[in-house]
Design a protein around this motif. Structure first.
Motif, PDB file in Angstrom:
ATOM      1  N   LYS A  11      44.408  27.854   9.587  1.00  0.00           N
ATOM      2  CA  LYS A  11      45.077  27.271   8.427  1.00  0.00           C
ATOM      3  C   LYS A  11      46.035  26.155   8.834  1.00  0.00           C
ATOM      4  CE  LYS A  11      44.978  31.614   5.806  1.00  0.00           C
ATOM      5  NZ  LYS A  11      45.809  32.664   5.133  1.00  0.00           N
ATOM      6  N   ALA A  12      46.293  26.044  10.144  1.00  0.00           N
ATOM      7  CA  ALA A  12      47.180  25.003  10.670  1.00  0.00           C
ATOM      8  C   ALA A  12      46.600  24.537  12.004  1.00  0.00           C
ATOM      9  CB  ALA A  12      48.603  25.547  10.841  1.00  0.00           C
ATOM     10  N   THR A  13      47.293  23.597  12.636  1.00  0.00           N
ATOM     11  CA  THR A  13      46.785  22.961  13.855  1.00  0.00           C
ATOM     12  C   THR A  13      46.366  23.984  14.913  1.00  0.00           C
ATOM     13  OG1 THR A  13      48.190  21.028  13.481  1.00  0.00           O
ATOM     14  CG2 THR A  13      47.383  21.371  15.726  1.00  0.00           C
ATOM     15  N   ALA A  14      45.191  23.766  15.488  1.00  0.00           N
ATOM     16  CA  ALA A  14      44.713  24.607  16.593  1.00  0.00           C
ATOM     17  C   ALA A  14      45.420  24.183  17.878  1.00  0.00           C
ATOM     18  CB  ALA A  14      43.203  24.473  16.748  1.00  0.00           C
ATOM     19  N   GLU A  32      48.843  27.178  15.253  1.00  0.00           N
ATOM     20  CA  GLU A  32      50.220  27.219  14.775  1.00  0.00           C
ATOM     21  C   GLU A  32      50.379  28.176  13.603  1.00  0.00           C
ATOM     22  OE1 GLU A  32      51.467  23.245  13.924  1.00  0.00           O
ATOM     23  OE2 GLU A  32      51.577  22.656  16.044  1.00  0.00           O
ATOM     24  N   ASP A  33      49.252  28.654  13.063  1.00  0.00           N
ATOM     25  CA  ASP A  33      49.286  29.602  11.952  1.00  0.00           C
ATOM     26  C   ASP A  33      49.461  31.041  12.420  1.00  0.00           C
ATOM     27  OD1 ASP A  33      46.849  29.822  13.173  1.00  0.00           O
ATOM     28  OD2 ASP A  33      45.644  29.379  11.402  1.00  0.00           O
ATOM     29  N   GLY A  34      49.611  31.249  13.742  1.00  0.00           N
ATOM     30  CA  GLY A  34      49.754  32.598  14.265  1.00  0.00           C
ATOM     31  C   GLY A  34      48.457  33.371  14.314  1.00  0.00           C
ATOM     32  N   ARG A  35      47.333  32.677  14.163  1.00  0.00           N
ATOM     33  CA  ARG A  35      46.023  33.311  14.152  1.00  0.00           C
ATOM     34  C   ARG A  35      45.314  33.164  15.494  1.00  0.00           C
ATOM     35  NH1 ARG A  35      42.386  32.076   8.782  1.00  0.00           N
ATOM     36  NH2 ARG A  35      43.388  33.605   7.416  1.00  0.00           N
ATOM     37  N   GLU A  51      45.322  38.268  12.850  1.00  0.00           N
ATOM     38  CA  GLU A  51      46.610  37.766  12.367  1.00  0.00           C
ATOM     39  C   GLU A  51      47.697  38.319  13.285  1.00  0.00           C
ATOM     40  OE1 GLU A  51      46.929  35.624  10.029  1.00  0.00           O
ATOM     41  OE2 GLU A  51      45.100  35.724   8.816  1.00  0.00           O
ATOM     42  N   VAL A  52      48.042  37.540  14.299  1.00  0.00           N
ATOM     43  CA  VAL A  52      48.970  38.020  15.325  1.00  0.00           C
ATOM     44  C   VAL A  52      50.410  38.018  14.843  1.00  0.00           C
ATOM     45  CG1 VAL A  52      49.824  37.625  17.669  1.00  0.00           C
ATOM     46  CG2 VAL A  52      47.412  37.263  17.136  1.00  0.00           C
ATOM     47  N   GLY A  53      50.779  37.018  14.060  1.00  0.00           N
ATOM     48  CA  GLY A  53      52.155  36.920  13.573  1.00  0.00           C
ATOM     49  C   GLY A  53      52.378  35.610  12.855  1.00  0.00           C
ATOM     50  N   GLU A  54      53.630  35.359  12.502  1.00  0.00           N
ATOM     51  CA  GLU A  54      53.959  34.140  11.760  1.00  0.00           C
ATOM     52  C   GLU A  54      54.274  32.965  12.675  1.00  0.00           C
ATOM     53  OE1 GLU A  54      57.110  35.026   9.080  1.00  0.00           O
ATOM     54  OE2 GLU A  54      55.926  36.427   7.861  1.00  0.00           O
ATOM     55  N   GLN A  55      54.658  33.236  13.913  1.00  0.00           N
ATOM     56  CA  GLN A  55      54.993  32.158  14.841  1.00  0.00           C
ATOM     57  C   GLN A  55      53.738  31.542  15.444  1.00  0.00           C
ATOM     58  OE1 GLN A  55      57.947  34.302  17.440  1.00  0.00           O
ATOM     59  NE2 GLN A  55      59.208  32.540  16.949  1.00  0.00           N
ATOM     60  N   PRO A  56      53.805  30.243  15.792  1.00  0.00           N
ATOM     61  CA  PRO A  56      52.666  29.592  16.449  1.00  0.00           C
ATOM     62  C   PRO A  56      52.319  30.284  17.760  1.00  0.00           C
ATOM     63  CG  PRO A  56      54.273  27.956  15.709  1.00  0.00           C
ATOM     64  CD  PRO A  56      54.921  29.299  15.546  1.00  0.00           C
ATOM     65  N   ILE A  57      51.045  30.286  18.094  1.00  0.00           N
ATOM     66  CA  ILE A  57      50.585  30.818  19.375  1.00  0.00           C
ATOM     67  C   ILE A  57      50.411  29.654  20.331  1.00  0.00           C
ATOM     68  CG2 ILE A  57      48.719  32.030  20.563  1.00  0.00           C
ATOM     69  CD1 ILE A  57      48.249  33.562  17.958  1.00  0.00           C
TER      70      ILE A  57
END
Length: 375
Positions: A11-14, A32-35, A51-57
């Motif tokens: 849903k956001a930048t890879a 950056e979507d925490g996925r 869905e790992v979390g809300e923070q960027p990975i």
């Protein structure tokens, strides 16, 4: 170059991507979507999303020998995930040893240790068998530590790079540097090269099964657009010689003693051992802006190519087998640059797969991951 295949799931930048060695065609990406998204190149759609979390990975890696286990970094945490429990994304374990935001993680080939680097310049070595902190490597970097890789053929050594323009080879069992290369003291004098500082943005070390093709080298992605190729064994041998010479002089005078202690810290500049280094710069067809990522090819003859991506919206494939020829010829291209791919966006990260097609995976500044076929 044909149009790339597009992988959708974020849903956001890879931000990062890795490819399975045990299961060709499996690619895992983070964003950056925490996925974390799991793709199978044989299928059209994403296989599953964690869905790992809300923070960027910021980074992820497989556990060697068991690719059902993933390690991901998010904020100042490292999380251990079991992909067989994808419907329940709760981590098996969480490591909270870094005090600042983590930039990269890496697992050693024996799956015994995991390294994590952070914005404070620290490197944490985590014992993933005992689930405890093994060692903290600090005072090496004076700025953000951006990257880390273990040396597969040297079980107690790790390499880090930072935004202080330093590349450091550590003996992590002793917690001290063995060799320090300061690119800031020897930035490119090429007037056509970009003028950014020689920050180390990424490093790559070949796996053991790549050494025959690539050599025992380290590829360094620099902020001034250069990809440096360093012979690890030559650099370490020079550090040992320097240490031996310093010990021989010890006791002659106080000044000599001080110099010896400085030498044993491993700190040298990039002015030494230039013959063991190759600079892949603009004159050889290289990048015109900062190099953001670098890796070794898994397709074909493993390790034959160094693959680099940059902020100049391009990806370069460099033929490692031509390295010694280029050094002997004094820097002419002579076929070293195998392929250059022009993109529409800057490159965040890339990886390759051990397949004949759809073997170059690129995360750019969008949420869509692109896959190219190269040979």
């Amino acid at each position: 170059m044909t149009e790339p295949r597009r992988l959708r799931g974020h849903k956001a930048t890879a931000t990062c991507c890795i490819a399975s060695r045990d299961r060709p065609g499996i690619v895992v990406t983070s964003g950056e979507d925490g996925r974390v998204c799991w793709f199978d190149m044989r299928c059209k759609e994403v296989q599953f999303v964690m869905e790992v979390g809300e923070q960027p990975i910021s980074s992820l890696c497989f556990k060697p020998g068991n690719e059902d286990i993933l390690y991901v970094s998010s904020g100042s945490e490292v999380k251990c995930l079991d992909v067989l429990m994808a419907n329940d994304w709760k981590p098996l374990r969480t490591y909270n040893y870094n005090k600042d935001e983590i930039n990269q993680i890496a697992c050693n080939s024996r799956a015994a240790f995991l390294a994590s680097t952070d914005d404070a310049g620290d490197v944490k070595i985590i014992d993933i068998h005992q689930h405890c902190l093994y060692k903290t490597l600090r005072t090496g970097h004076s700025s953000i530590c951006s990257s880390v890789q273990f040396i597969p053929w040297r079980p107690w050594e790790v390499i880090t790079g930072g935004l202080d323009s330093k590349l450091i080879m550590w003996d992590f069992s002793k917690g001290r540097p063995v060799k320090i290369v300061d690119f800031g003291s020897n930035s490119s004098n090429n007037t056509t090269q970009c003028l950014n500082p020689a920050f180390v943005h990424a490093i790559a070390v070949p796996d053991v099964d790549m050494v025959d093709n690539a050599g025992k080298i380290c590829a360094v992605a620099r902020g001034d657009g250069v990809v440096d190729v360093i012979d690890i064994e030559v650099e370490l041998a020079a550090a040992i010689r320097s240490k031996s010479m310093a010990k021989a002089k010890k006791g002659s005078q106080t000044k000599s003693n001080n110099e010896a202690e400085s030498s044993t810290s491993g700190e040298t500049t990039a002015n030494t051992n230039q013959s063991s280094r190759l600079h892949l710069d603009y004159e050889l067809g290289g990048h015109t802006a900062a190099v953001s990522c670098v890796g070794f090819s898994l397709f074909g003859d493993k390790g034959k190519f160094i693959v680099s991506g940059g902020n100049d919206k391009s990806v370069k494939l460099w033929d490692c087998s031509r390295r010694e020829t280029i050094q002997q010829d004094g820097g002419s291209n002579n076929g070293l640059l195998h392929l250059s791919i022009s993109l529409s966006k800057k490159v965040n990260w890339l990886c390759t797969t051990p397949t004949e097609s759809e073997n170059l995976v690129i995360c750019d500044t969008t949420k869509v991951v692109k896959v190219y076929s190269v040979t």
